[in-house]
Scaffold this motif. Sequence first.
Motif, PDB file in Angstrom:
ATOM      1  N   ALA A 258     123.747  71.465 -37.102  1.00 41.14           N
ATOM      2  CA  ALA A 258     124.306  72.281 -36.022  1.00 41.14           C
ATOM      3  C   ALA A 258     124.738  71.392 -34.877  1.00 41.14           C
ATOM      4  CB  ALA A 258     123.276  73.307 -35.533  1.00 41.14           C
ATOM      5  N   THR A 259     125.644  71.921 -34.054  1.00 38.76           N
ATOM      6  CA  THR A 259     126.178  71.121 -32.944  1.00 38.76           C
ATOM      7  C   THR A 259     125.802  71.671 -31.578  1.00 38.76           C
ATOM      8  OG1 THR A 259     128.262  72.367 -32.996  1.00 38.76           O
ATOM      9  CG2 THR A 259     128.129  70.357 -34.348  1.00 38.76           C
ATOM     10  N   THR A 260     125.030  72.748 -31.540  1.00 38.81           N
ATOM     11  CA  THR A 260     124.501  73.274 -30.280  1.00 38.81           C
ATOM     12  C   THR A 260     123.007  73.537 -30.464  1.00 38.81           C
ATOM     13  OG1 THR A 260     124.844  75.630 -30.799  1.00 38.81           O
ATOM     14  CG2 THR A 260     126.696  74.432 -29.804  1.00 38.81           C
ATOM     15  N   MET A 301     126.628  73.418 -45.023  1.00 39.61           N
ATOM     16  CA  MET A 301     127.753  74.248 -44.624  1.00 39.61           C
ATOM     17  C   MET A 301     127.434  75.724 -44.855  1.00 39.61           C
ATOM     18  SD  MET A 301     129.888  72.018 -43.483  1.00 39.61           S
ATOM     19  CE  MET A 301     131.368  72.996 -43.288  1.00 39.61           C
ATOM     20  N   LEU A 302     127.273  76.451 -43.736  1.00 39.49           N
ATOM     21  CA  LEU A 302     126.879  77.855 -43.764  1.00 39.49           C
ATOM     22  C   LEU A 302     128.030  78.715 -43.243  1.00 39.49           C
ATOM     23  CD1 LEU A 302     123.313  77.374 -42.259  1.00 39.49           C
ATOM     24  CD2 LEU A 302     123.895  77.658 -44.680  1.00 39.49           C
ATOM     25  N   LYS A 303     128.440  79.632 -44.041  1.00 40.02           N
ATOM     26  CA  LYS A 303     129.617  80.454 -43.732  1.00 40.02           C
ATOM     27  C   LYS A 303     129.457  81.209 -42.422  1.00 40.02           C
ATOM     28  CE  LYS A 303     132.706  83.780 -45.990  1.00 40.02           C
ATOM     29  NZ  LYS A 303     132.931  84.543 -47.257  1.00 40.02           N
ATOM     30  N   GLY A 304     130.390  80.952 -41.490  1.00 39.89           N
ATOM     31  CA  GLY A 304     130.408  81.669 -40.232  1.00 39.89           C
ATOM     32  C   GLY A 304     129.308  81.298 -39.262  1.00 39.89           C
ATOM     33  N   VAL A 305     128.543  80.256 -39.579  1.00 37.28           N
ATOM     34  CA  VAL A 305     127.413  79.872 -38.737  1.00 37.28           C
ATOM     35  C   VAL A 305     127.661  78.542 -38.033  1.00 37.28           C
ATOM     36  CG1 VAL A 305     124.936  79.304 -38.684  1.00 37.28           C
ATOM     37  CG2 VAL A 305     125.772  81.147 -40.178  1.00 37.28           C
ATOM     38  N   ASN A 306     128.076  77.524 -38.813  1.00 37.80           N
ATOM     39  CA  ASN A 306     128.219  76.173 -38.259  1.00 37.80           C
ATOM     40  C   ASN A 306     129.424  75.441 -38.822  1.00 37.80           C
ATOM     41  OD1 ASN A 306     127.434  75.695 -40.885  1.00 37.80           O
ATOM     42  ND2 ASN A 306     125.721  74.330 -40.367  1.00 37.80           N
ATOM     43  N   ASP A 307     130.402  76.161 -39.357  1.00 36.85           N
ATOM     44  CA  ASP A 307     131.479  75.534 -40.128  1.00 36.85           C
ATOM     45  C   ASP A 307     132.856  75.630 -39.492  1.00 36.85           C
ATOM     46  OD1 ASP A 307     131.810  78.254 -40.452  1.00 36.85           O
ATOM     47  OD2 ASP A 307     131.983  78.214 -42.643  1.00 36.85           O
ATOM     48  N   ARG A 346     137.319  75.951 -46.244  1.00 34.90           N
ATOM     49  CA  ARG A 346     136.740  75.710 -44.919  1.00 34.90           C
ATOM     50  C   ARG A 346     135.983  74.381 -44.899  1.00 34.90           C
ATOM     51  NH1 ARG A 346     136.435  75.191 -40.339  1.00 34.90           N
ATOM     52  NH2 ARG A 346     138.634  75.438 -40.754  1.00 34.90           N
ATOM     53  N   ILE A 347     135.228  74.094 -45.972  1.00 36.46           N
ATOM     54  CA  ILE A 347     134.481  72.830 -46.053  1.00 36.46           C
ATOM     55  C   ILE A 347     135.443  71.644 -46.018  1.00 36.46           C
ATOM     56  CG2 ILE A 347     132.948  71.410 -47.475  1.00 36.46           C
ATOM     57  CD1 ILE A 347     131.731  74.003 -48.563  1.00 36.46           C
ATOM     58  N   LYS A 348     136.539  71.748 -46.769  1.00 34.45           N
ATOM     59  CA  LYS A 348     137.508  70.654 -46.813  1.00 34.45           C
ATOM     60  C   LYS A 348     138.191  70.462 -45.458  1.00 34.45           C
ATOM     61  CE  LYS A 348     138.418  70.938 -51.782  1.00 34.45           C
ATOM     62  NZ  LYS A 348     139.400  71.276 -52.837  1.00 34.45           N
ATOM     63  N   ALA A 349     138.478  71.547 -44.775  1.00 35.35           N
ATOM     64  CA  ALA A 349     139.103  71.441 -43.447  1.00 35.35           C
ATOM     65  C   ALA A 349     138.140  70.774 -42.459  1.00 35.35           C
ATOM     66  CB  ALA A 349     139.495  72.830 -42.950  1.00 35.35           C
TER      67      ALA A 349
END
Length: 398
Positions: A258-260, A301-307, A346-349
Amino acid sequence: MSAPEPITAPITQDVMTIKRKLPEGGPANLVGLTRPQMRDALIGVGVKEKQAKMRVNQIWQWLYHWGVRDFAKMTNLSKDLRATLAEHFKIELPEVVSKHVSEDGTRKYLVRIAGGHEVEVVYIPETDRGTLCISSQVGCTLTCSFCHTGTQKLVRNLTAGEIIGQVMLARDDLGEWPEAGLSTADQGPRLLSNIVLMGMGEPLYNFENVRDAMKIAMDGEGIALSRRRITLSTSGVVPEIHRTAEEIGCQLAVSFHATTDEVRDKLVPINKRWNIEELLKALAAYPKVSNSERITFEYVMLKGVNDSDEDARRLIKLIDGIPAKINLIPFNEWPGAPYERSDWKRIKAFAEIIFKAGYSSPIRKPRGEDIMAACGQLKSATERERKSRKQIEADAGL
């Protein structure tokens, strides 16, 4: 390293004729003892101090280079010493209860330790290496919300012998102990070339046992793995990070995710004790102290959480100035998991943003998912079964 030459009689009498009592609980296990501990143990059963260091060297090679478990086969020791060793000591590894092999070649071992507790160990073969993922605790205290192991309460720490024993039993299964007269290198590329402390438990909450086990793994007279071939993964036990650099010196990975602080508090609750700012300060100093090349940031990588793209850009700013690579881990789902895996697009982006900023950002290929051996899926079979029974009873209103 060549095989020791057998001898038929001792050159010197190195065992004093003193009646010794067995340790409480029976013979003591030599597996997991450090060199100083083994020396003291030998002196304690009558080996003369002047002979003890040499005897430790010999026993060490038998245990950790040749993989020998029978004192009678340690033929460069006198018969009297072999008898003394057999009376007072044992050579014992954790018990392999079951082994499952994935379609991709990943092997998962369910291993039983003292007290009937169980942990899981995973071997991941690659074209250029073989990585063993080992456990340091039965269960875990950290309750990371995306991790299956985190749903199992901590039972106890593993001993140094139980930790290095996982490496030894994997080498047994792989048939990787050298033949007589050969070194490990002479046998060709290692099948078990890397160790990662990424299994069950937080290694830095069991520091001394993890340190002693990894010292054994790195010892050049035995298993002889380079410190650069060993990676310890922590969720961020800040006070022990500097100690890891000084006393182990292996590669370091951190479960970042996570970044926050707001999001990391939920994903990795230890963040409430040592937040992102404190953690990054400790990580920035690690490569300098340990001579490590760079820190590995693990990011599930969690969908809609930290991606989001914003998360990727924040991550780049946070790690600025730290020699680093970012391992992006597609979430490995497990029954009842509260999260979903991010879409591949999303992971690749996300990875592309990281890569353009100058950081390596490999996307970890899920391994062993069909046998629940992938990252974040480990949980002992007995605990899964116990949870299943409880769930069944709850659903039935019992």
